[in-house]
Scaffold this motif. Sequence first.
Motif, mmCIF file in Angstrom:
data_model
loop_
_atom_site.group_PDB
_atom_site.id
_atom_site.type_symbol
_atom_site.label_atom_id
_atom_site.label_comp_id
_atom_site.label_asym_id
_atom_site.label_seq_id
_atom_site.Cartn_x
_atom_site.Cartn_y
_atom_site.Cartn_z
ATOM 1 N N ASP A 6 0.838 -1.208 0.000
ATOM 2 C CA ASP A 6 0.000 0.000 0.000
ATOM 3 C C ASP A 6 0.871 1.255 0.000
ATOM 4 N N SER A 7 2.166 1.075 -0.219
ATOM 5 C CA SER A 7 3.031 2.250 -0.161
ATOM 6 C C SER A 7 4.183 2.194 -1.158
ATOM 7 N N LEU A 8 3.853 1.898 -2.414
ATOM 8 C CA LEU A 8 4.903 1.848 -3.432
ATOM 9 C C LEU A 8 5.045 3.215 -4.096
ATOM 10 N N THR A 9 6.285 3.589 -4.378
ATOM 11 C CA THR A 9 6.465 4.829 -5.139
ATOM 12 C C THR A 9 6.383 4.485 -6.624
ATOM 13 N N GLN A 10 6.232 5.528 -7.420
ATOM 14 C CA GLN A 10 6.133 5.342 -8.862
ATOM 15 C C GLN A 10 7.375 4.627 -9.409
ATOM 16 N N THR A 11 8.540 5.023 -8.901
ATOM 17 C CA THR A 11 9.789 4.418 -9.366
ATOM 18 C C THR A 11 9.824 2.936 -9.021
ATOM 19 N N GLU A 12 9.428 2.599 -7.797
ATOM 20 C CA GLU A 12 9.441 1.185 -7.394
ATOM 21 C C GLU A 12 8.500 0.362 -8.273
ATOM 22 N N ILE A 13 7.314 0.909 -8.520
ATOM 23 C CA ILE A 13 6.361 0.191 -9.371
ATOM 24 C C ILE A 13 6.989 -0.056 -10.733
ATOM 25 N N GLY A 14 7.619 0.983 -11.280
ATOM 26 C CA GLY A 14 8.269 0.852 -12.582
ATOM 27 C C GLY A 14 9.318 -0.250 -12.574
ATOM 28 N N GLU A 15 10.075 -0.350 -11.481
ATOM 29 C CA GLU A 15 11.116 -1.372 -11.406
ATOM 30 C C GLU A 15 10.529 -2.783 -11.391
ATOM 31 N N TYR A 16 9.433 -2.961 -10.630
ATOM 32 C CA TYR A 16 8.793 -4.280 -10.618
ATOM 33 C C TYR A 16 8.126 -4.583 -11.958
ATOM 34 N N MET A 17 7.540 -3.540 -12.569
ATOM 35 C CA MET A 17 6.824 -3.724 -13.831
ATOM 36 C C MET A 17 7.716 -4.256 -14.933
#
Length: 505
Positions: A489-500
């Motif tokens: 419930d607390s991912l930053t945009q950059t982190e999401i991009g890295e997992y994506m």
Amino acid sequence: MENIIEIKNLTKSFPGVVANDDISLEVKKGEIFALLGENGAGKSVLMSILFGMYEPDSGEIYIRGEKINEFSPQKSTIRGIGMVHQHFKLVENYTVWENITLGQEIVKKLGPFNFLDNKKSIEEVKALMEKFGLEVNVNALISDLTVAQMQRVEILKMLYRNAEILIFDEPTAVLAPQEIENLLATIVELKNSGKTIILVTHKLDEIKKVADRFAVLRRGSLIDVRDVENTSTKEMANLMVGRDIVIDTVKEEANFGKTVLEVKDLSLKNNLGVEKLKNINFSIREGEIFAIAGVDGNGQEEIAEAISGLNRGYTGEISLNGVDISRFTVRERNLEGMSFIPEDRQNTGLIVDFNIAENISLRDYYKDEYNKNGKMDKGHFIDRADDLIDKYDIRQGRGPQTIVRTMSGGNQQKVILAREIEENLPFIIFVQPTRGLDIGAIEKTREYILEERRKGRAILLISYELEEILALSDTIAVIYGGEILKISDSLTQTEIGEYMTGAKR
Ligand SMILES: Nc1ncnc2c1ncn2[C@@H]1O[C@H](COP(=O)(O)OP(=O)(O)OP(=O)(O)O)[C@@H](O)[C@H]1O
Ligand SMILES: [Mg+2]
């Protein structure tokens, strides 16, 4: 620069609606000309007339100074006009090269006989792909392509016919972010090679990025034509709706209740035995917007199909309010409390040859309460459709009796949203809920989704737009290669991009 297209006082009406009202505008040779306007403003109709699919009621069109007297796509093709439609027009069970060369096949003569020279056709298609950097497997069937690949085929089809004027009707609505970048680059490339481009889009930043000038349509009328360079996206938006747009969706503090949807060890193989979903586990509570983020094609479609029941060839367990619905049909899941806004609105969400009232009734028409003495209560659905047309601002020509096929893309989407949201069920799946909607309609739809959250519904949101996910969700799951790599419930945009992108696990 000379005008390659001149439209003079063009008017086109359909029963109950003036789609184009006395429009006059010019497009210059070699420019990228953008066309914007709300859903139903008349963009697709204007482009369809230019492409020869409809004849105007009055007014004239000149191409390179020559007046069009006969409107037909065949004539337009000869005049060098090509169009990529909002909904693709490819032959599904033909191959890529067959679609590209359809009607323009190369013929070779052998004595008195004519043969199709398939080898030569394929070579030419390949050469074209290379020239414009638009690679697709020439022998693949259309039905096996991704949406982005199908679009490339549509573009190649125009280029194969030597089109000089290329019309793109909302080409990026169906694409993932990185595919959008590729397409915009292709469009600029085409301009640099001397083509004239008309780009219909709702995305103002795209206009800002590539277009030279833009025109705004509002309810059938031309409002203005301006240079992109001297206009901000905010001004564009205001021109479009005729008032200031205030974007202020308010998202209250989360207030979760009990678990509504639970997915355990969900795995799915496609018919070739390839694993599309691997051990997916998550649950969604009342009042929670649970979003799945990821690059298009990483299993999102399969998750939506499995949970909605469209595809039941999976292993694992899905339960809704404690009831194991794993083997339930789509209708049984709906009766158990599930609504579903699918990605493919024309094939899964609607019956386009039915009218609005009939589409609104699809979920309920068979139920006892709407049937008296073996007859369906049509009046009920007409009244209901009337209310929803008002509430959801569905623009149409003939009220509840409007055939959905004749409606603009964005307004078709609103019909599905209205039907599914108004079912008032505990669990709703939204797949790409705002695709193809104009800015005003996007804001409204996000507001509807948040309203459902307020009412305590459990919501599964599948979207390829990170911005949408960040604006709405409480919890984000990132999917990559059919696996959920992270739930938080607390991912930053950059982190999401890295997992994506699979860079982080
Ligand atoms: N074949 C048709 N028969 C009847 N009405 C039509 C037909 N085609 C379009 N219309 C009507 O003309 C109007 C303009 O539609 P159009 O498809 O051009 O909108 P649009 O600007 O492309 O919207 P969107 O952004 O949603 O695609 C709409 O009210 C639509 O219902
Ligand atoms: Mg349109």
